[in-house]
Design a protein around this motif. Structure first.
Motif, PDB file in Angstrom:
ATOM      1  N   SER A 198       0.834  -1.205   0.000  1.00 28.72           N
ATOM      2  CA  SER A 198       0.000   0.000   0.000  1.00 28.72           C
ATOM      3  C   SER A 198       0.867   1.252   0.000  1.00 28.72           C
ATOM      4  O   SER A 198       2.076   1.196   0.251  1.00 28.72           O
ATOM      5  N   VAL A 199       0.219   2.372  -0.275  1.00 33.48           N
ATOM      6  CA  VAL A 199       0.871   3.684  -0.272  1.00 33.48           C
ATOM      7  C   VAL A 199      -0.058   4.670   0.422  1.00 33.48           C
ATOM      8  O   VAL A 199      -1.266   4.674   0.177  1.00 33.48           O
ATOM      9  N   GLN A 200       0.503   5.492   1.301  1.00 37.09           N
ATOM     10  CA  GLN A 200      -0.228   6.613   1.889  1.00 37.09           C
ATOM     11  C   GLN A 200       0.496   7.893   1.491  1.00 37.09           C
ATOM     12  O   GLN A 200       1.727   7.942   1.519  1.00 37.09           O
ATOM     13  N   GLN A 201      -0.273   8.917   1.137  1.00 33.38           N
ATOM     14  CA  GLN A 201       0.377  10.155   0.719  1.00 33.38           C
ATOM     15  C   GLN A 201      -0.434  11.385   1.113  1.00 33.38           C
ATOM     16  O   GLN A 201      -1.668  11.354   1.138  1.00 33.38           O
ATOM     17  N   ILE A 202       0.295  12.446   1.445  1.00 32.18           N
ATOM     18  CA  ILE A 202      -0.295  13.767   1.658  1.00 32.18           C
ATOM     19  C   ILE A 202      -0.074  14.564   0.384  1.00 32.18           C
ATOM     20  O   ILE A 202       1.053  14.654  -0.114  1.00 32.18           O
ATOM     21  N   THR A 203      -1.144  15.131  -0.159  1.00 30.78           N
ATOM     22  CA  THR A 203      -1.076  15.800  -1.457  1.00 30.78           C
ATOM     23  C   THR A 203      -1.255  17.314  -1.312  1.00 30.78           C
ATOM     24  O   THR A 203      -2.027  17.785  -0.467  1.00 30.78           O
ATOM     25  N   PHE A 204      -0.542  18.042  -2.150  1.00 30.25           N
ATOM     26  CA  PHE A 204      -0.652  19.501  -2.220  1.00 30.25           C
ATOM     27  C   PHE A 204      -0.911  19.854  -3.683  1.00 30.25           C
ATOM     28  O   PHE A 204      -0.046  19.655  -4.535  1.00 30.25           O
ATOM     29  N   ASP A 205      -2.114  20.358  -3.967  1.00 32.13           N
ATOM     30  CA  ASP A 205      -2.513  20.600  -5.349  1.00 32.13           C
ATOM     31  C   ASP A 205      -2.983  22.034  -5.559  1.00 32.13           C
ATOM     32  O   ASP A 205      -3.449  22.705  -4.622  1.00 32.13           O
ATOM     33  N   GLU A 246      -4.404  10.555   0.463  1.00 30.64           N
ATOM     34  CA  GLU A 246      -4.778   9.450  -0.421  1.00 30.64           C
ATOM     35  C   GLU A 246      -4.193   8.140   0.091  1.00 30.64           C
ATOM     36  O   GLU A 246      -3.035   8.088   0.513  1.00 30.64           O
ATOM     37  N   TYR A 247      -5.023   7.100   0.035  1.00 32.02           N
ATOM     38  CA  TYR A 247      -4.586   5.740   0.370  1.00 32.02           C
ATOM     39  C   TYR A 247      -4.709   4.872  -0.873  1.00 32.02           C
ATOM     40  O   TYR A 247      -5.757   4.856  -1.522  1.00 32.02           O
ATOM     41  N   GLN A 248      -3.633   4.167  -1.213  1.00 29.07           N
ATOM     42  CA  GLN A 248      -3.620   3.267  -2.364  1.00 29.07           C
ATOM     43  C   GLN A 248      -3.346   1.841  -1.892  1.00 29.07           C
ATOM     44  O   GLN A 248      -2.483   1.623  -1.040  1.00 29.07           O
ATOM     45  N   ARG A 249      -4.067   0.890  -2.483  1.00 30.26           N
ATOM     46  CA  ARG A 249      -3.813  -0.530  -2.212  1.00 30.26           C
ATOM     47  C   ARG A 249      -3.619  -1.246  -3.541  1.00 30.26           C
ATOM     48  O   ARG A 249      -4.453  -1.131  -4.448  1.00 30.26           O
ATOM     49  N   TYR A 250      -2.524  -2.000  -3.627  1.00 28.46           N
ATOM     50  CA  TYR A 250      -2.181  -2.646  -4.888  1.00 28.46           C
ATOM     51  C   TYR A 250      -2.922  -3.977  -5.053  1.00 28.46           C
ATOM     52  O   TYR A 250      -2.988  -4.794  -4.127  1.00 28.46           O
TER      53      TYR A 250
END
Length: 523
Positions: A205-212, A243-247
């Motif tokens: 998995s991936v966790q990320q803080i985004t700035f857009d 955002e949370y991503q699961r492969y």
């Protein structure tokens, strides 16, 4: 004599070193058979109780993460949001308690009560509190299920309320953890382990803080809060998100994404997406990806249904096995609306990569040499804010429901994230999302109490709360009462301050948190 003394010291030194080496047999993992529920319902609107035009029906979706307490009782937390009608921007956050048991073969009885806060049209929800009981049937097969329920959605502080039929699907989400007392330790992977759970692959998995940054285009317009109303939006909007991503396989993933705006308009805009993505070109340190999300957005933009799409593409740069930086751009567009907010987007994110819940990569088959237990606490709080400044309406106290996550750096320090929505105080639709750093003391009073302090900041807005464009600062301090190794009652107080608005409010919180140790694999 000196040689004998050296030998004795070395012997006890090696013995002590050996005694500190922990293996997987010293760790008792447990599996939580959780589930993710996606629901949809149509809600009749109170058109006869308002003096302005209102679409007669609202499409409302829910996304809830449920956790079993025992074989028939479960709890959970999640969001609801509008996607059709004219109430884009109506979001709620709440907690659920439900029962679920078989009635015949694969057919199950399911009933639950959801309590939370939120809102969009403040005149419809007033304070924002929502109580939503449901009862129905569910069909299960190999962990997956679908169901139908009868419910009564009741914003009990306002006039938005209606009985309805909802439909849902549910997908399994197994989580392998250990007790929180095992957190921040390292366990060596040996060839022989007693527990069969270690033979199962981990989760990538991936966790990320985004700035857009959003660059509005086309017929993008504000809501009625501006003077004059419904102005063309031609300035850049600044957004922060998570955002949370699961492969699903080595290069395909699913994800959930949340954003809130902190500059560019009066605070109040947010969005929520679920979607899928794929890595197309991968090297050891660089990865190119594309993804597509669908969900809801709104608040401080022209009132539309809420349904929004968000395609996005970019590149990841990995600094290590755990950390990376992403640079990306996309196209954010409301659909089925009149003004149809749309914007080109560009931004970056800070990424954390993890392989958890097992010692083997699910796609490459590579085995880890160690398991590092990561302490995480998840809590729910009632938050009180006193004499909160507002614009256009009188100041008042606010009651918020909050979901809070604390991620341990070590035994002393932790980072925290929190989402809170108003449910009382005539500011339905107010919400904030914050991140921060915390510090805790050692336990005392027979290991029942500990002290903590937090410094946090983030984004707030909605409900006519005078937070300016949304920047929020909130220091707090409090005490923990440790019921056992995993459950803790938290009591704290502090101050909420908006540097670009007029909010400067004393704050009191009380809640309960549950701690777990995530099982992170290391090479």
């Amino acid at each position: 004599m000196k040689k004998l003394l050296v030998v004795i010291l070395l012997f006890f030194g090696f013995k002590n070193l050996y005694s500190q080496i922990l293996t997987l047999d010293d760790l008792k993992p447990k599996e939580l058979y959780n589930s993710i529920r996606l629901s949809y319902m149509l809600v009749d609107q109170p058109v006869d109780k308002v003096s302005y035009a209102l679409q007669p029906k609202m499409g409302f979706i829910g996304l809830t993460y449920n956790i079993p307490i025992n074989e028939w009782l479960y709890t959970g937390a999640g969001f609801h949001t509008a996607i059709t009608g004219d109430q884009g921007g109506l979001f709620t956050l709440g907690v659920t308690l439900g029962v679920n048991f078989p009635v015949y073969k694969n057919l199950y009885f399911d009933a639950n009560v959801h309590f939370g806060g939120g809102g969009g049209y403040r005149t419809l929800v007033n304070g924002g509190g929502i109580l939503y009981p449901n009862i129905g049937l569910q069909y299960k097969k190999k962990g997956y299920s679908f169901g139908v329920q009868y419910g009564y959605m009741n914003f009990f502080t306002g006039i938005q309320k209606d009985d309805n039929i909802s439909f849902f699907i549910e997908i399994p989400s197994t989580l392998r953890t250990a007790s929180y007392e095992k957190a921040q330790k390292e366990f060596v992977v040996s060839n022989i382990t007693k527990d069969k759970i270690w033979k199962k692959p981990g989760v990538r998995s991936v966790q990320q803080i985004t700035f857009d940054y959003f660059f509005p285009r086309g017929n993008s317009r504000t809501d009625a809060s501006t003077n004059p109303s419904y102005q063309q939006i031609d300035n850049t909007l600044s957004v922060i998100g998570f955002e949370y991503q699961r492969y699903l396989n080595e290069n395909t993933f699913i994800y959930a994404h949340l954003d809130a705006m902190y500059a560019g308009l009066t605070a109040g805009f947010m969005d929520m997406f679920i979607g899928a993505g794929k890595n197309f070109i991968e090297t050891k340190n660089v990865n190119f990806f594309a993804k597509f999300g669908i969900g809801a957005a709104g608040g401080r933009i022209f009132p539309e249904g809420g349904l929004t799409i968000y395609p996005n593409a970019g590149a990841d740069i990995k600094f290590s096995d755990r950390f990376g930086l992403s640079i990306h751009g996309g196209y954010h567009r409301s659909i089925l609306g009149i003004a149809s907010f749309q914007a080109l987007t560009a931004g970056f994110s800070l990424k954390y990569y993890s392989l958890s819940g097992g010692i083997e990569d699910p796609f490459t088959g590579k085995k880890a040499s160690k398991i590092r237990t990561q302490g995480i606490q998840v809590g729910v709080q009632n938050q009180s804010y006193y004499d909160v400044a507002k614009f256009g309406i009188p100041n008042s106290d606010l009651q918020l429901i909050a979901i809070k996550i604390m991620y341990d750096i070590n035994k002393r320090f932790y980072v925290m994230g929190e989402a809170s929505f108003a449910y009382e105080g005539k500011s339905g639709g107010y919400a904030h999302g914050i991140f921060g750093l915390g510090i805790r003391s050692n336990k005392f009073a027979n290991n029942k109490l500990s002290l903590f302090a937090e410094a946090s900041g983030g984004v707030a807005g909605g409900g006519r709360v005078d937070s300016g464009e949304g920047i929020l600062v909130r220091p707090t301090a409090g005490v923990n009462y440790h019921i056992n190794n995993d459950f803790t009652i938290n009591v704290s107080g502090g101050q909420m301050w908006s540097p670009f608005g007029n909010v400067n409010s004393t704050n009191f919180n009380i809640g309960i948190s549950y701690g777990i140790s995530m099982l992170n694999a290391k090479k």
